[in-house]
Scaffold this motif. Structure first.
Motif, PDB file in Angstrom:
ATOM      1  N   GLY A 125      42.175  30.751  37.069  1.00  0.00           N
ATOM      2  CA  GLY A 125      41.550  31.831  36.313  1.00  0.00           C
ATOM      3  C   GLY A 125      40.038  31.811  36.409  1.00  0.00           C
ATOM      4  O   GLY A 125      39.396  32.865  36.514  1.00  0.00           O
ATOM      5  N   GLN A 128      38.854  33.221  39.791  1.00  0.00           N
ATOM      6  CA  GLN A 128      39.062  34.659  39.923  1.00  0.00           C
ATOM      7  C   GLN A 128      38.066  35.446  39.073  1.00  0.00           C
ATOM      8  O   GLN A 128      37.638  36.528  39.457  1.00  0.00           O
ATOM      9  CB  GLN A 128      40.493  35.023  39.542  1.00  0.00           C
ATOM     10  CG  GLN A 128      41.547  34.352  40.421  1.00  0.00           C
ATOM     11  CD  GLN A 128      41.164  34.327  41.890  1.00  0.00           C
ATOM     12  OE1 GLN A 128      41.032  33.267  42.498  1.00  0.00           O
ATOM     13  NE2 GLN A 128      40.946  35.487  42.468  1.00  0.00           N
ATOM     14  N   ARG A 129      37.667  34.884  37.945  1.00  0.00           N
ATOM     15  CA  ARG A 129      36.634  35.543  37.139  1.00  0.00           C
ATOM     16  C   ARG A 129      35.294  35.533  37.872  1.00  0.00           C
ATOM     17  O   ARG A 129      34.529  36.498  37.799  1.00  0.00           O
ATOM     18  CB  ARG A 129      36.505  34.869  35.773  1.00  0.00           C
ATOM     19  CG  ARG A 129      37.687  35.159  34.841  1.00  0.00           C
ATOM     20  CD  ARG A 129      37.408  34.693  33.428  1.00  0.00           C
ATOM     21  NE  ARG A 129      37.286  33.243  33.325  1.00  0.00           N
ATOM     22  CZ  ARG A 129      38.308  32.412  33.148  1.00  0.00           C
ATOM     23  NH1 ARG A 129      39.543  32.890  33.061  1.00  0.00           N
ATOM     24  NH2 ARG A 129      38.106  31.117  33.045  1.00  0.00           N
ATOM     25  N   THR A 134      39.017  43.309  42.259  1.00  0.00           N
ATOM     26  CA  THR A 134      40.089  44.099  41.681  1.00  0.00           C
ATOM     27  C   THR A 134      41.120  44.435  42.754  1.00  0.00           C
ATOM     28  O   THR A 134      40.836  44.361  43.950  1.00  0.00           O
ATOM     29  CB  THR A 134      39.563  45.406  41.066  1.00  0.00           C
ATOM     30  OG1 THR A 134      38.895  46.169  42.087  1.00  0.00           O
ATOM     31  CG2 THR A 134      38.597  45.130  39.921  1.00  0.00           C
ATOM     32  N   PRO A 139      42.470  43.655  37.509  1.00  0.00           N
ATOM     33  CA  PRO A 139      41.786  42.429  37.929  1.00  0.00           C
ATOM     34  C   PRO A 139      42.566  41.690  39.013  1.00  0.00           C
ATOM     35  O   PRO A 139      43.802  41.624  38.966  1.00  0.00           O
ATOM     36  CB  PRO A 139      41.719  41.606  36.639  1.00  0.00           C
ATOM     37  CG  PRO A 139      41.817  42.606  35.537  1.00  0.00           C
ATOM     38  CD  PRO A 139      42.723  43.680  36.051  1.00  0.00           C
ATOM     39  N   ASP A 141      43.689  38.809  39.632  1.00  0.00           N
ATOM     40  CA  ASP A 141      43.925  37.562  38.923  1.00  0.00           C
ATOM     41  C   ASP A 141      44.811  36.632  39.744  1.00  0.00           C
ATOM     42  O   ASP A 141      45.152  36.921  40.894  1.00  0.00           O
ATOM     43  CB  ASP A 141      44.536  37.847  37.551  1.00  0.00           C
ATOM     44  CG  ASP A 141      45.858  38.619  37.630  1.00  0.00           C
ATOM     45  OD1 ASP A 141      46.416  38.761  38.737  1.00  0.00           O
ATOM     46  OD2 ASP A 141      46.327  39.089  36.569  1.00  0.00           O
TER      47      ASP A 141
END
Length: 264
Positions: A125, A128-129, A134, A139, A141
């Protein structure tokens, strides 16, 4: 055939001018060259052909599908061959034909097995942030990354299963951004859930190639993966960030011989 391998230059933040390696027949860019794409211009007049496999950071802050299309267009403009789940056969001066199979090979998070997948995806996580990418408006993710990773794995498995008909090629080289084995993990971090965001368990595919090149890990590797048919050489020549000391000792001009070079 002699290859120059560059990856993880991160020209969006690093001031660095790559130079052609004397004696190289081909330049392989194994991803994370420049998240802004601006630095890719540096390689458009390269004296030898350029094969380019995008890294994860080439997709930063972009829609995945739109970025793929944009990178293909940019590669055509600069005269690169972009291997985005694709293959290309290239001949050297001796007439030996090398099949290059290229894929970003996103993480599927099964590096430590299905039971550890959930932990690996939770750890992903953070990464990916940072990417802030997108996919179809949602998102990008860990679940979306895994979907891409499984697609890449299926492509590699299919491509590597194809037999050479009529001796179409004399050697097979795979180029991925993500690593194919836990043996390529960064020794600074070792075995932890986040490592599954950098390495995949593609060891079952390794015997089908003579040489496997990758990036993503900001450290260097050159090892032999032994198997029943002999061994597969795995090489990573990532530069990394100079500010973190990762570029210390890096050799951008080293040559990798496709045919029968012993590992030092």
């Amino acid at each position: 055939m002699r290859l120059q391998l560059l990856s993880d230059l991160h020209l969006e933040t690093e001031a660095f001018d790559a130079e052609p390696a004397p004696g190289a027949d081909l330049l392989v860019l194994a991803g994370d060259v420049d998240s802004s794409w601006e630095g890719l211009k540096h390689f458009r007049d390269w004296p030898v052909p350029v094969l380019f496999v995008p890294g994860n950071h080439e997709y930063d802050r972009r829609d995945i599908a739109e970025a793929r299309a944009g990178l293909h267009a940019l590669s055509d403009e600069h005269g690169f061959t972009m291997l985005d789940d694709a293959s290309r056969v290239v001949s050297d001066e001796q007439g030996r034909r090398v099949r290059f199979i290229g894929s970003t090979r996103w993480s599927d998070f099964d590096l430590f097995g299905e039971r550890e997948r959930e932990r690996a995806m939770r750890a992903a996580g953070y990464f990916q942030r940072v990417m802030a990418a997108t996919v179809a408006g949602a998102p990008f993710d860990a679940a979306a990354v895994r979907e891409q990773g499984l697609r890449c794995r299926a492509f590699l498995e299919s491509a590597l299963a194809q037999p050479a008909q009529g001796s179409e090629w004399d050697a097979t080289v795979v180029v991925t951004h993500f690593a194919p084995s836990l043996r390529s993990c960064d020794p600074r971090y070792g075995r932890q859930p986040g490592t599954a965001s950098f390495c995949n368990n593609d060891e079952a595919l390794l015997p089908r190639a003579g040489l496997w090149l990758h990036g993503h890990l900001h450290c260097r590797h050159d090892y032999r993966f032994e198997h029943a048919g002999g061994s597969t050489r795995v090489v990573c020549n990532a530069r990394g960030h100079r500010r973190k000391g990762e570029a210390d000792g890096w050799q951008g001009g080293r040559l990798i011989e496709v045919f029968a070079e012993p590992v030092a």
